[in-house]
Structures are given as structure tokens and as C-alpha cells.
Scaffold this active site. Structure first.
Site, PDB file in Angstrom:
ATOM      1  N   ARG A  38       0.895  -0.929  -0.080  1.00 46.92           N
ATOM      2  CA  ARG A  38      -0.427  -0.076   0.120  1.00 46.92           C
ATOM      3  C   ARG A  38       0.725   1.301  -0.325  1.00 46.92           C
ATOM      4  O   ARG A  38       0.560   2.136  -1.134  1.00 46.92           O
ATOM      5  CB  ARG A  38      -0.847   0.300   0.974  1.00 46.92           C
ATOM      6  CG  ARG A  38      -1.803  -1.073   1.182  1.00 46.92           C
ATOM      7  CD  ARG A  38      -2.664  -1.491   2.654  1.00 46.92           C
ATOM      8  NE  ARG A  38      -1.564  -2.205   2.503  1.00 46.92           N
ATOM      9  CZ  ARG A  38      -1.475  -3.496   2.704  1.00 46.92           C
ATOM     10  NH1 ARG A  38      -3.006  -3.900   1.649  1.00 46.92           N
ATOM     11  NH2 ARG A  38      -1.254  -4.968   2.808  1.00 46.92           N
ATOM     12  N   THR A  39       1.957   1.304   1.035  1.00 48.39           N
ATOM     13  CA  THR A  39       2.149   2.399   0.896  1.00 48.39           C
ATOM     14  C   THR A  39       3.695   2.632   0.228  1.00 48.39           C
ATOM     15  O   THR A  39       3.488   4.489  -0.298  1.00 48.39           O
ATOM     16  CB  THR A  39       3.354   3.203   2.143  1.00 48.39           C
ATOM     17  OG1 THR A  39       2.651   1.890   3.242  1.00 48.39           O
ATOM     18  CG2 THR A  39       4.126   3.985   2.139  1.00 48.39           C
ATOM     19  N   LYS A  63      25.849  -5.573  -1.036  1.00 47.34           N
ATOM     20  CA  LYS A  63      27.398  -5.109  -1.176  1.00 47.34           C
ATOM     21  C   LYS A  63      27.445  -4.909  -0.058  1.00 47.34           C
ATOM     22  O   LYS A  63      28.985  -4.964   0.156  1.00 47.34           O
ATOM     23  CB  LYS A  63      27.928  -4.782  -2.436  1.00 47.34           C
ATOM     24  CG  LYS A  63      27.036  -5.539  -3.723  1.00 47.34           C
ATOM     25  CD  LYS A  63      27.917  -4.498  -4.396  1.00 47.34           C
ATOM     26  CE  LYS A  63      27.171  -4.929  -5.981  1.00 47.34           C
ATOM     27  NZ  LYS A  63      27.598  -3.966  -6.994  1.00 47.34           N
ATOM     28  N   ARG A  83      10.948   4.227   3.707  1.00 46.90           N
ATOM     29  CA  ARG A  83      10.524   3.131   4.646  1.00 46.90           C
ATOM     30  C   ARG A  83      11.467   2.121   5.255  1.00 46.90           C
ATOM     31  O   ARG A  83      12.710   1.978   4.557  1.00 46.90           O
ATOM     32  CB  ARG A  83       9.905   2.382   4.221  1.00 46.90           C
ATOM     33  CG  ARG A  83       9.314   0.880   5.309  1.00 46.90           C
ATOM     34  CD  ARG A  83       8.236  -0.260   4.582  1.00 46.90           C
ATOM     35  NE  ARG A  83       6.946   0.990   5.046  1.00 46.90           N
ATOM     36  CZ  ARG A  83       5.839  -0.085   5.224  1.00 46.90           C
ATOM     37  NH1 ARG A  83       5.587  -0.905   4.466  1.00 46.90           N
ATOM     38  NH2 ARG A  83       4.682   0.834   5.351  1.00 46.90           N
TER      39      ARG A  83
END
Ligand code: CP
Length: 306
Positions: A58-59, A86, A108
Site C-alpha cells: 500500500r504505502t 554489497k 521505509r
């Protein structure tokens, strides 16, 4: 009138005026989403990078759509498949992305405080799209928008948040925002899922649904976050469902019509029964739609501060 902050890191400490400005501005963008051509020019020439170090449906899609609806150029970054594998640090990753002349970063991250850190190491506007168990400010804002749309106000409404409060960034952002806007907020769940000092935030605490439901206007049901070990906080899913699961029978027993919310993703028939999630009192999909308008509002208002 601009927002007081260059970034949106959380709703903790955000003024009533700023919350009101974001919600009121979102009303115009919500109207844009009903037009045949759902695009407006305010972010033309701006570039927004979406940095997602944690899973999201959703976000991530909602921010991307909001940015495109505002005519921004959009850069997508997901940690899987990137140079994070890495060993590149968050700071180096963000500064390299910013070096490509990015104006705003939406992030996020699984670490609480990650977006605060980012705001100190880059110049772009930073928007927190969820940081660990800390805050999810745009979810809090879209929840407030949806409640206001449904009930016409936020003040003096009783909003109860049910479930795993300890692990929930959604609960924290809702509590901060709703309290500032004058709502009565309560939380309900097993003692193992409610932080011991939560009453310092000015919320009422319940451990039995039947004690709180008869006075509730809005029930915000949280997901049981099995990926964050929440399953260790109660004996079995069956027991959780029996004690805290939101079912039609339990709502009928309360004898009160209430608005049903859930931030998603839903564990159907665990924290909420399928028939309640899909009922006429559920605004779960309106929350998703309103999320695009609220994120357009946040992006637009922050862009005017540059
Ligand atoms: N509500 C919410 O944050 O959902 P996603 O994890 O799918 O973004």
C-alpha cells in the site's frame, strides 16, 4: 501557509495547525482523484526517490501514485537487488541517490529512527514511510482523514486501537495525531502487547473488548505482526482470535454501530473476521484511496518549503 517542518518524520509533536493544513489540503487532492484526468502539475520538475528497505504494498504504491499524480519524476529503490547487499551503508546509499539531484526522499526502514538519521545526512525533504515500531505518519494522517470524512469531525470521538500496540508504528502515529486533534483514544489488547507506560500518552487501556466496545465510535484493528515475533506474545492464534478477534457476533453484543478500520495487510479470520472486514461499516478500502490524497498533500506542502 507552509508546514513548520522541512520533513515529515512523525506526528509526535506536530501542531494542530499543521495536521489541519495537511488534512484540509488533502480534500482538494481527493477531488482530483475523482476527475477523468487525475493529474495536476505542482511537482513538475521535481524528483522524488522512494527508498524501501522493508516490504510494502500500500504505502509504496500509494506514494508512487501520489508523486505521479503531482507530475513529479519518480525513482524507485528497493533494497533487494541493490548495492545494500554489497555492504553499502544507508548514508552512502542515500547520498548517492541525492547526488542525482533528487529533491525529496520517501523512506521505509526496519530501524526506528532511520528517517530522523536520514534527515541529518541529506539536504532533500525526508518523508517517513514507516520506521520499525516507531512511527508511520502518513498512515496516521490517512486514518485521521478517513475518520473525519466518515464522522465529520475528530474531536470528542472515541477511537479504540485493538491489538499489538507494542510493535505498532501505526498505533503510535494514530495516538499522537488523534490526541492532538481532540479525540479520545483507547487501546485494547493482551498485557503482553501493550507498553507498560502507554497511559503517559493520554490513552485509556483495556484488556477486555467487551469493556470498551459499547462506547467506541471507530475501531482501528491492528495486524498481528508474526514477522516481528508477535506470535510469542500470546499462546496460540486460536486463543488470540477468541479473545481479541473482531467478529460480527462480538460487535452485535456491543450493541453499537462503529466504523471499522485496518491499516492492512489483513490476517483474515485472525484479528478481524472476513465478514467484518468486508462489511458496510468497514472503511478499509477508503483508507487506501484516501492515502493517495493525503500523500499528495504531504508531498505538495513539503515541496513548497524548498
Ligand atoms: N499500511 C501499510 O503500511 O501497508 P504496507 O505495509 O503494505 O505499506
Amino acid at each position: 501557509m507552509p508546514l513548520h517542518s522541512k520533513h515529515l518524520l512523525g506526528l509526535d509533536g506536530m501542531s494542530r495547525e499543521d495536521l489541519q493544513l495537511i488534512l484540509d489540503t488533502a480534500v482538494s487532492f481527493r477531488e482530483v482523484l475523482e476527475r477523468p484526468i487525475k493529474k495536476v502539475p505542482p511537482l513538475q520538475g521535481k524528483t522524488v526517490a522512494n527508498m524501501f528497505f522493508e516490504n510494502s504494498t500500500r504505502t509504496r504504491l500509494s506514494f508512487e501514485l501520489a508523486e505521479r499524480r503531482l507530475s513529479a519524476d519518480v525513482l524507485g529503490f528497493v533494497a533487494t537487488g541493490s548495492s545494500v547487499s554489497k555492504g553499502e551503508t544507508l548514508k552512502d546509499t542515500a547520498r548517492n541517490i541525492e547526488a542525482m539531484k533528487v529533491d525529496m526522499v520517501v523512506m521505509r526502514h526496519s530501524a526506528a529512527g532511520a528517517s530522523h538519521y536520514l534527515s541529518r545526512v541529506i539536504d532533500a525533504n525526508v518523508i517517513n514511510a514507516g520506521d520499525g515500531s516507531h512511527e508511520h505518519p502518513t498512515q496516521g494522517l490517512l486514518d485521521m482523514y478517513t475518520i473525519r470524512e466518515k464522522h465529520g469531525r475528530l474531536n470528542d470521538l472515541h477511537v479504540c486501537i485493538v491489538g499489538d500496540i507494542s510493535h505498532s508504528r501505526v498505533a503510535r502515529s494514530n495516538i499522537f495525531g488523534l490526541k492532538t486533534m481532540g479525540a479520545r483514544v483507547s487501546v485494547c489488547g493482551p498485557a503482553t502487547m501493550i507498553p507498560r507506560e502507554i497511559d503517559r500518552l493520554g490513552v485509556d487501556v483495556y484488556h477486555h473488548l467487551d469493556d470498551v466496545l459499547p462506547t467506541v465510535d471507530v475501531l482501528n484493528v491492528l495486524r498481528i505482526q508474526l514477522e516481528r515475533d508477535a506470535g510469542r506474545l500470546f499462546p496460540t492464534i486460536r486463543e488470540y482470535r477468541q479473545t481479541f478477534g473482531i467478529t460480527r457476533r462480538r460487535l452485535e453484543k456491543a450493541g453499537r454501530v462503529m466504523t471499522i478500520m485496518h491499516p492492512g495487510p489483513i490476517n483474515r479470520d485472525v484479528e478481524i473476521s472476513a465478514d467484518v472486514a468486508d462489511s458496510e461499516h468497514s472503511v478499509i478500502l477508503q483508507q487506501v484511496l484516501n492515502g493517495v490524497a493525503v500523500r499528495m498533500s504531504v508531498l505538495y506542502l513539503l515541496s513548497t518549503r524548498n
